[in-house]
Design a protein around this motif. Structure first.
Motif, PDB file in Angstrom:
ATOM      1  N   VAL A   1       0.852  -1.191   0.000  1.00 33.76           N
ATOM      2  CA  VAL A   1       0.000   0.000   0.000  1.00 33.76           C
ATOM      3  C   VAL A   1       0.884   1.236   0.000  1.00 33.76           C
ATOM      4  O   VAL A   1       1.782   1.383   0.837  1.00 33.76           O
ATOM      5  CB  VAL A   1      -0.922   0.015   1.238  1.00 33.76           C
ATOM      6  N   ARG A   2       0.622   2.123  -0.952  1.00 36.60           N
ATOM      7  CA  ARG A   2       1.382   3.371  -1.051  1.00 36.60           C
ATOM      8  C   ARG A   2       0.418   4.548  -0.916  1.00 36.60           C
ATOM      9  O   ARG A   2      -0.430   4.767  -1.777  1.00 36.60           O
ATOM     10  CB  ARG A   2       2.141   3.443  -2.378  1.00 36.60           C
ATOM     11  N   ARG A   3       0.524   5.275   0.175  1.00 36.12           N
ATOM     12  CA  ARG A   3      -0.288   6.473   0.410  1.00 36.12           C
ATOM     13  C   ARG A   3       0.548   7.670  -0.047  1.00 36.12           C
ATOM     14  O   ARG A   3       1.515   8.058   0.628  1.00 36.12           O
ATOM     15  CB  ARG A   3      -0.674   6.593   1.880  1.00 36.12           C
ATOM     16  N   LEU A   4       0.171   8.253  -1.165  1.00 28.45           N
ATOM     17  CA  LEU A   4       1.047   9.198  -1.863  1.00 28.45           C
ATOM     18  C   LEU A   4       0.655  10.657  -1.665  1.00 28.45           C
ATOM     19  O   LEU A   4       1.317  11.548  -2.207  1.00 28.45           O
ATOM     20  CB  LEU A   4       1.071   8.863  -3.354  1.00 28.45           C
ATOM     21  N   GLY A   5      -0.417  10.923  -0.925  1.00 28.28           N
ATOM     22  CA  GLY A   5      -0.799  12.313  -0.693  1.00 28.28           C
ATOM     23  C   GLY A   5      -1.312  12.983  -1.950  1.00 28.28           C
ATOM     24  O   GLY A   5      -1.848  12.338  -2.855  1.00 28.28           O
ATOM     25  N   ARG A   6      -1.146  14.299  -2.029  1.00 31.29           N
ATOM     26  CA  ARG A   6      -1.624  15.051  -3.197  1.00 31.29           C
ATOM     27  C   ARG A   6      -0.520  15.118  -4.246  1.00 31.29           C
ATOM     28  O   ARG A   6       0.602  15.519  -3.938  1.00 31.29           O
ATOM     29  CB  ARG A   6      -2.063  16.459  -2.802  1.00 31.29           C
ATOM     30  N   GLN A   7      -0.886  14.741  -5.478  1.00 31.91           N
ATOM     31  CA  GLN A   7       0.104  14.609  -6.541  1.00 31.91           C
ATOM     32  C   GLN A   7      -0.439  15.174  -7.853  1.00 31.91           C
ATOM     33  O   GLN A   7      -1.628  15.042  -8.148  1.00 31.91           O
ATOM     34  CB  GLN A   7       0.437  13.127  -6.772  1.00 31.91           C
ATOM     35  N   PRO A   8       0.426  15.784  -8.680  1.00 31.43           N
ATOM     36  CA  PRO A   8       0.025  16.095 -10.051  1.00 31.43           C
ATOM     37  C   PRO A   8      -0.234  14.806 -10.814  1.00 31.43           C
ATOM     38  O   PRO A   8       0.342  13.758 -10.508  1.00 31.43           O
ATOM     39  CB  PRO A   8       1.217  16.867 -10.619  1.00 31.43           C
TER      40      PRO A   8
ATOM     41  N   PHE B   1      -6.510  -9.940   0.213  1.00 32.15           N
ATOM     42  CA  PHE B   1      -5.174  -9.415   0.424  1.00 32.15           C
ATOM     43  C   PHE B   1      -4.904  -9.173   1.907  1.00 32.15           C
ATOM     44  O   PHE B   1      -5.821  -8.886   2.686  1.00 32.15           O
ATOM     45  CB  PHE B   1      -4.991  -8.082  -0.303  1.00 32.15           C
ATOM     46  N   THR B   2      -3.631  -9.219   2.265  1.00 38.24           N
ATOM     47  CA  THR B   2      -3.151  -8.740   3.555  1.00 38.24           C
ATOM     48  C   THR B   2      -2.267  -7.535   3.287  1.00 38.24           C
ATOM     49  O   THR B   2      -1.214  -7.674   2.645  1.00 38.24           O
ATOM     50  CB  THR B   2      -2.343  -9.821   4.291  1.00 38.24           C
ATOM     51  N   PRO B   3      -2.674  -6.336   3.745  1.00 41.30           N
ATOM     52  CA  PRO B   3      -1.880  -5.153   3.408  1.00 41.30           C
ATOM     53  C   PRO B   3      -0.558  -5.105   4.157  1.00 41.30           C
ATOM     54  O   PRO B   3      -0.479  -5.459   5.332  1.00 41.30           O
ATOM     55  CB  PRO B   3      -2.792  -3.992   3.818  1.00 41.30           C
ATOM     56  N   ARG B   4       0.486  -4.697   3.459  1.00 43.20           N
ATOM     57  CA  ARG B   4       1.759  -4.411   4.096  1.00 43.20           C
ATOM     58  C   ARG B   4       1.662  -3.018   4.738  1.00 43.20           C
ATOM     59  O   ARG B   4       0.845  -2.203   4.350  1.00 43.20           O
ATOM     60  CB  ARG B   4       2.875  -4.409   3.046  1.00 43.20           C
ATOM     61  N   PRO B   5       2.534  -2.714   5.708  1.00 42.61           N
ATOM     62  CA  PRO B   5       2.547  -1.346   6.251  1.00 42.61           C
ATOM     63  C   PRO B   5       2.687  -0.317   5.136  1.00 42.61           C
ATOM     64  O   PRO B   5       3.479  -0.493   4.206  1.00 42.61           O
ATOM     65  CB  PRO B   5       3.783  -1.352   7.176  1.00 42.61           C
ATOM     66  N   ALA B   6       1.889   0.732   5.236  1.00 42.71           N
ATOM     67  CA  ALA B   6       1.846   1.716   4.153  1.00 42.71           C
ATOM     68  C   ALA B   6       3.166   2.462   4.027  1.00 42.71           C
ATOM     69  O   ALA B   6       3.850   2.748   5.016  1.00 42.71           O
ATOM     70  CB  ALA B   6       0.717   2.705   4.402  1.00 42.71           C
ATOM     71  N   VAL B   7       3.520   2.760   2.790  1.00 46.36           N
ATOM     72  CA  VAL B   7       4.682   3.594   2.499  1.00 46.36           C
ATOM     73  C   VAL B   7       4.213   4.824   1.734  1.00 46.36           C
ATOM     74  O   VAL B   7       3.130   4.837   1.156  1.00 46.36           O
ATOM     75  CB  VAL B   7       5.744   2.818   1.693  1.00 46.36           C
TER      76      VAL B   7
ATOM     77  N   PHE C   1      -1.357  -1.178  -4.196  1.00 46.42           N
ATOM     78  CA  PHE C   1      -2.495  -0.261  -4.241  1.00 46.42           C
ATOM     79  C   PHE C   1      -1.962   1.124  -3.916  1.00 46.42           C
ATOM     80  O   PHE C   1      -1.452   1.357  -2.830  1.00 46.42           O
ATOM     81  CB  PHE C   1      -3.574  -0.685  -3.239  1.00 46.42           C
ATOM     82  N   TRP C   2      -2.060   2.026  -4.898  1.00 49.40           N
ATOM     83  CA  TRP C   2      -1.640   3.407  -4.696  1.00 49.40           C
ATOM     84  C   TRP C   2      -2.878   4.233  -4.415  1.00 49.40           C
ATOM     85  O   TRP C   2      -3.859   4.197  -5.184  1.00 49.40           O
ATOM     86  CB  TRP C   2      -0.946   3.955  -5.946  1.00 49.40           C
ATOM     87  N   VAL C   3      -2.858   5.008  -3.329  1.00 56.63           N
ATOM     88  CA  VAL C   3      -4.008   5.828  -2.972  1.00 56.63           C
ATOM     89  C   VAL C   3      -3.521   7.263  -2.771  1.00 56.63           C
ATOM     90  O   VAL C   3      -2.505   7.510  -2.125  1.00 56.63           O
ATOM     91  CB  VAL C   3      -4.732   5.262  -1.721  1.00 56.63           C
ATOM     92  N   LEU C   4      -4.252   8.214  -3.351  1.00 53.68           N
ATOM     93  CA  LEU C   4      -3.774   9.589  -3.405  1.00 53.68           C
ATOM     94  C   LEU C   4      -4.911  10.540  -3.779  1.00 53.68           C
ATOM     95  O   LEU C   4      -6.034  10.117  -4.068  1.00 53.68           O
ATOM     96  CB  LEU C   4      -2.650   9.711  -4.431  1.00 53.68           C
ATOM     97  N   GLU C   5      -4.586  11.819  -3.759  1.00 54.23           N
ATOM     98  CA  GLU C   5      -5.412  12.868  -4.375  1.00 54.23           C
ATOM     99  C   GLU C   5      -4.642  13.406  -5.572  1.00 54.23           C
ATOM    100  O   GLU C   5      -3.405  13.419  -5.569  1.00 54.23           O
ATOM    101  CB  GLU C   5      -5.632  14.036  -3.424  1.00 54.23           C
ATOM    102  N   HIS C   6      -5.375  13.888  -6.564  1.00 53.23           N
ATOM    103  CA  HIS C   6      -4.717  14.547  -7.688  1.00 53.23           C
ATOM    104  C   HIS C   6      -5.007  16.040  -7.689  1.00 53.23           C
ATOM    105  O   HIS C   6      -6.076  16.485  -7.227  1.00 53.23           O
ATOM    106  CB  HIS C   6      -5.181  13.956  -9.015  1.00 53.23           C
TER     107      HIS C   6
END
Length: 226
Positions: free
Chosen positions: A7-14, A204-210, A37-42
């Motif tokens: 899991v990748r929490r990417l914050g706000r991204q272009p 799925f079993t999520p890994r610690p988010a990066v 799984f990438w999760v973010l705002e654009h």
């Protein structure tokens, strides 16, 4: 059997650097690559899918319009909306595209149920709806048996840009969001439930988010952003 999910929490991204990174990940993965799984705002952007018709972009103004290879028509991404990119090996899971779509939609429906928001599918119109208004959109692409692109869930955003398009190619389609339906305005709270429900749907079993992209994909994104 439970499978790991990075899991990748990417914050706000272009949009465009992340798009380039996602394409690079899809092109370079093989059968040993773990699903992500990438999760973010654009930042504000209209995207026009593979079947998208330019006439459905009515008045974009200063918001860029980018044509992409995902399925579907035109949609809007912006701050306050969760965008999720499930980068999943379908062959490893033993599922097809229709089941992938169904499970993602069900994960969104079950997420909203945590706040007593009754959501549903509509025949012939992929996505998730509350009454007659769309709250969640899907647009996917499969390459060499794995998915990229993904989902968007409106949480607490400025909905005005949706009036500049025919959302998903439907003239006059109304859109709504979690906050306006009595749910939280916190993206983090909704992300947590969405991740739980996606993992339940796919086993799925999520890994610690990066909070960063994979190294190779990050390099591509940085080059694209330069």
């Amino acid at each position: 059997m439970s499978l790991p999910l990075v899991v990748r929490r990417l914050g706000r991204q272009p949009y465009e650097p992340v798009l380039a990174a996602m394409r690079a990940f899809a092109d370079s993965r093989d059968d040993t690559t773990e699903d992500e799984f990438w999760v973010l705002e654009h930042e504000p952007v209209f995207t026009l899918g593979q079947a998208g018709k330019p006439e459905h972009v009515l008045a974009p103004g200063d918001i860029p319009v980018i044509r992409v290879e995902r399925g579907g028509q035109v949609t809007y991404h912006g701050p306050g909306q969760i965008v999720g990119y499930p980068l999943i090996n379908l062959r490893r899971l033993g599922i097809g595209v229709r089941e992938l779509v169904d499970r993602i939609e069900q994960a969104i429906i079950d997420t909203l149920e945590h706040w007593n928001i009754v959501a549903m599918r509509r025949s012939g119109a992929p996505g998730v709806y509350v009454a007659d208004a769309k709250i969640g959109a899907l647009g996917l692409r499969i390459r060499r048996g794995s998915s990229f692109h993904g989902l968007a869930l409106n949480v607490a955003m400025d909905l005005e840009p949706f009036r500049r398009i025919n959302p998903c190619g439907f003239q006059g389609l109304q859109v709504t969001q979690v906050l306006d339906l009595g749910g939280p305005g916190s993206l983090a709270a909704v992300e947590d439930k969405l991740l739980d429900e996606l993992c339940r749907q796919f086993g799925f079993t999520p890994r610690p988010a990066v909070a960063e992209l994979p190294p190779a994909a990050a390099s591509v994104a940085a080059t694209h952003a330069a």
